[in-house]
Motif scaffolding. Structure first.
Motif, PDB file in Angstrom:
ATOM      1  N   ASP A  83      -4.595   5.639   4.484  1.00  0.00           N
ATOM      2  CA  ASP A  83      -4.211   6.425   5.651  1.00  0.00           C
ATOM      3  C   ASP A  83      -3.544   5.556   6.721  1.00  0.00           C
ATOM      4  N   LEU A  84      -3.435   4.263   6.449  1.00  0.00           N
ATOM      5  CA  LEU A  84      -2.676   3.358   7.323  1.00  0.00           C
ATOM      6  C   LEU A  84      -2.016   2.271   6.467  1.00  0.00           C
ATOM      7  N   LYS A 106       3.421   8.374   6.204  1.00  0.00           N
ATOM      8  CA  LYS A 106       2.253   7.555   6.526  1.00  0.00           C
ATOM      9  C   LYS A 106       2.338   6.990   7.941  1.00  0.00           C
ATOM     10  N   GLU A 107       1.188   6.669   8.494  1.00  0.00           N
ATOM     11  CA  GLU A 107       1.161   5.861   9.702  1.00  0.00           C
ATOM     12  C   GLU A 107       1.447   4.422   9.268  1.00  0.00           C
ATOM     13  N   GLU A 142      -8.774  -1.924  11.969  1.00  0.00           N
ATOM     14  CA  GLU A 142      -8.715  -0.504  11.616  1.00  0.00           C
ATOM     15  C   GLU A 142      -9.638  -0.193  10.428  1.00  0.00           C
ATOM     16  N   ARG A 199     -11.292   3.259   8.360  1.00  0.00           N
ATOM     17  CA  ARG A 199     -10.063   3.771   7.760  1.00  0.00           C
ATOM     18  C   ARG A 199      -9.773   3.122   6.404  1.00  0.00           C
ATOM     19  N   VAL A 237      -7.055   1.221   4.599  1.00  0.00           N
ATOM     20  CA  VAL A 237      -5.866   0.484   5.004  1.00  0.00           C
ATOM     21  C   VAL A 237      -5.232  -0.248   3.819  1.00  0.00           C
TER      22      VAL A 237
END
Lengths: 266, 266
Positions: free
Chosen positions: B29-30, B48-49, B68, B73, B75
């Motif tokens: 998600d990152l 995506k971020e 993060e 999250r 990553v």
């Protein structure tokens, strides 16, 4: 014109296949592979014509692949790991050259994840400084040259990855390596990895002393094993992973890191 | 628990991405990446971020990824080539260890196609014997140790791949290397490769003499260049490819090869 692509499939199984390798296998109308490796890719080769030969029959395999490409077919010749690292690469290029077939077939090769890279990512960050790969197989390399390279690599404080460490009938180069390891710090981290990428993958992090003490009869070391010998700075993390620091901590003061403050100290 | 995966994306572009790397990027998600490399993967990171920083800001990038992940999250921290080969691997492991975060995040790493493997597959079969990787960057390694390793690698007749050969402000290690190459046969094949895997990829096969004659000001050699220096047996095929024979031709009589007849001669 027929097409021959030497496809590196990466260390064991299908985990490390690249997207371009998958594409080439899918587009081929003939797959040529070592029997064991073809079985690694059941779905990919399911609806394909597959020609396999056992371990020592690599020349037959390559010749068949070349012959079929000469007939105009699109052939994918599979090689485990990276085809250029102690694998099929040189044999294929040497044969096409000897048989003067560069004009008769379109040849290319795709790289793959060689064992040392698969191993490194599994155990931490062991190869972040200069390193070398040495095969202990004296089938095609002079035994004295192997020992000389080991000696020079240790003298240069290289991280060393050992391929093809020993087989049942080939123990002498391995014995020589164990002798040479007596010259380094006995606590130096060593990684013993077998069947990388497969379900039965085994990875052990031990010390130089433990490897030496297990002797030449060490059953965990065979032709499916890759070894990694750290350099003088290689250490274990608090979590038991292998780390060869690249030296960032000498350049930066990390004391403020948790608060997001970095200071370059020289 | 948050998850941090160090994803090796292979030499330049998206050509060498492995299937598992694609999966991890898709599930993240990152995405955290060096600005240039994020642009290599426009489709994969489109929705995506993405957090990027420029070239020298690698510590900020790693710290952000860790922070993060600590928040829970998932990553994906991208690293070009193979993360363990002169890239992000050791910095990430060293930082997680220094900050004592092994219990706080789930960390793993995926290997990738390092430049030397990409280069080798493009030019023939140049690295089929023992080889070593040496970075000429003295930013984190002692300059004398670099020259010592070069000397020992040449003495051991290793095939040598040079990473980070020089930058505008860092010419001395490269100058030292050119000096040492004066000790080998001037016709020894050398490969100069830049921007491997990208659209503007450039690969030249030259000789040791030509590399030496181009001097330290050689503009084809910069931080995006990987060099390969053959060993004493490396040669060119009739097609102009680079081949370091593994020695099959010493073991087998290939004169009957075209008719499918092989004779083992020793």
């Amino acid at each position: 014109m027929g097409k021959l692509t030497l496809v590196s499939t990466g260390a064991g199984g299908d985990r490390y296949l690249t997207q371009e390798a998958i594409n080439v296998i899918q587009e081929a109308d003939l797959i040529v592979a070592y029997t064991k490796y073809a079985k690694d890719l059941p779905e990919l080769v399911a609806d394909k014509e597959v020609f396999t030969t056992p371990m020592t029959k690599e020349i037959e395999r390559v010749q068949y692949a070349i012959d079929e490409a000469k007939k105009g077919r699109t052939v994918a010749l599979l090689s485990n790991g990276d085809a250029n690292v102690y694998a099929m690469g040189s044999l294929v290029v040497e044969l096409i050259d000897t048989l003067d077939l560069w004009e008769s077939i379109e040849y290319s090769a795709l790289p793959g994840i060689s064992s040392v890279l698969a191993l490194a990512s599994e155990v931490g960050a062991p190869i972040s400084q200069d390193f070398c790969l040495i095969s202990l197989s004296d089938r095609l390399t002079d035994a004295e040259l192997i020992q000389k390279r080991l000696r020079l690599a240790l003298e240069g404080d290289f991280i060393i990855s050992i391929y093809n460490p020993k087989s049942r009938s080939r123990l002498e180069p391995y014995r020589g390596m164990l002798e040479q390891l007596k010259n380094i710090d006995s606590s130096r981290p060593v990684v013993v990895a077998r069947d990388l990428g497969r379900e039965n993958q085994m990875i052990k992090i031990i010390t130089a002393k433990e490897l030496i003490d297990a002797g030449v009869e060490n059953e965990e070391v065979n032709m499916s094993t890759t070894l990694l010998i750290g350099n003088s700075t290689t250490k274990l993390t608090s979590d038991g992973r292998v780390l060869t620091p690249r030296g960032y901590l000498n350049k930066y003061d990390l004391s403020g890191a948790q608060k997001g403050e970095w200071k370059k100290i020289n």
